[in-house]
Design a protein around this motif. Structure first.
Motif, PDB file in Angstrom:
ATOM      1  N   ARG A  66       3.367   1.656 -10.146  1.00 29.19           N
ATOM      2  CA  ARG A  66       3.055   1.289  -8.808  1.00 29.19           C
ATOM      3  C   ARG A  66       3.269   1.549  -7.716  1.00 29.19           C
ATOM      4  O   ARG A  66       2.815   2.029  -6.697  1.00 29.19           O
ATOM      5  CB  ARG A  66       2.013  -0.124  -8.461  1.00 29.19           C
ATOM      6  CG  ARG A  66       1.655  -0.243  -6.940  1.00 29.19           C
ATOM      7  CD  ARG A  66       0.948  -1.969  -7.636  1.00 29.19           C
ATOM      8  NE  ARG A  66       1.788  -2.893  -6.490  1.00 29.19           N
ATOM      9  CZ  ARG A  66       2.269  -3.863  -6.455  1.00 29.19           C
ATOM     10  NH1 ARG A  66       2.705  -4.457  -7.232  1.00 29.19           N
ATOM     11  NH2 ARG A  66       2.504  -4.455  -5.524  1.00 29.19           N
ATOM     12  N   THR A  69       2.586   5.935  -7.676  1.00 27.96           N
ATOM     13  CA  THR A  69       0.902   5.859  -7.424  1.00 27.96           C
ATOM     14  C   THR A  69       0.933   5.813  -5.748  1.00 27.96           C
ATOM     15  O   THR A  69       0.800   6.420  -4.795  1.00 27.96           O
ATOM     16  CB  THR A  69       0.203   4.803  -7.614  1.00 27.96           C
ATOM     17  OG1 THR A  69       0.081   5.049  -8.882  1.00 27.96           O
ATOM     18  CG2 THR A  69      -1.597   5.315  -7.012  1.00 27.96           C
ATOM     19  N   ARG A  72       3.082   8.167  -3.931  1.00 28.97           N
ATOM     20  CA  ARG A  72       1.651  10.170  -3.514  1.00 28.97           C
ATOM     21  C   ARG A  72       0.647   9.621  -2.301  1.00 28.97           C
ATOM     22  O   ARG A  72       0.196  11.122  -1.953  1.00 28.97           O
ATOM     23  CB  ARG A  72       1.398  10.434  -4.922  1.00 28.97           C
ATOM     24  CG  ARG A  72       2.255  10.469  -5.631  1.00 28.97           C
ATOM     25  CD  ARG A  72       1.558  10.635  -7.841  1.00 28.97           C
ATOM     26  NE  ARG A  72       3.221  11.263  -8.384  1.00 28.97           N
ATOM     27  CZ  ARG A  72       3.675  11.771  -8.846  1.00 28.97           C
ATOM     28  NH1 ARG A  72       3.720  13.224  -8.557  1.00 28.97           N
ATOM     29  NH2 ARG A  72       4.400  12.012 -10.199  1.00 28.97           N
ATOM     30  N   THR A  73       0.077   8.611  -2.438  1.00 31.96           N
ATOM     31  CA  THR A  73      -1.079   8.299  -1.749  1.00 31.96           C
ATOM     32  C   THR A  73      -0.498   8.582  -0.175  1.00 31.96           C
ATOM     33  O   THR A  73      -1.358   9.289   0.290  1.00 31.96           O
ATOM     34  CB  THR A  73      -1.801   7.405  -2.176  1.00 31.96           C
ATOM     35  OG1 THR A  73      -2.825   7.450  -3.247  1.00 31.96           O
ATOM     36  CG2 THR A  73      -3.197   6.648  -1.031  1.00 31.96           C
TER      37      THR A  73
END
Length: 90
Positions: A66, A69, A72-73
């Protein structure tokens, strides 16, 4: 905040590398702050704060997937904001 996250990895070489990259991207953070202070429409402080809160929660939960992710976002969102601001200035 950012340094605390990557320093938490315990990887000294990674921390050194990311510190060097951070220093090289200072001009882009200045663009974001200047835009925010000028009332620019592109920057969303609450979005960044929400991203940071979610990343911190994932770190504390030990959820590496998590964290990855979310990071990266977050980076992509910052990239998109900077790009939009620079394109609008041209």
């Amino acid at each position: 905040f950012h340094r605390a996250v990557y320093r938490a990895s315990g990887n000294r070489q990674l921390t050194i590398l990311l510190d060097q990259l951070w220093d090289r991207t200072e001009r882009y953070r200045i663009v974001l702050v200047a835009n925010e202070m000028g009332g620019g429409a592109h920057y969303e402080r609450s979005r960044s704060d929400d991203d940071h809160s979610a990343i911190a929660a994932a770190v504390f939960d030990g959820d590496a997937a998590r964290v990855s992710t979310l990071l990266r976002t977050h980076v992509q969102h910052s990239h998109d904001l900077i790009r939009a601001m620079l394109e609008a200035a041209v």
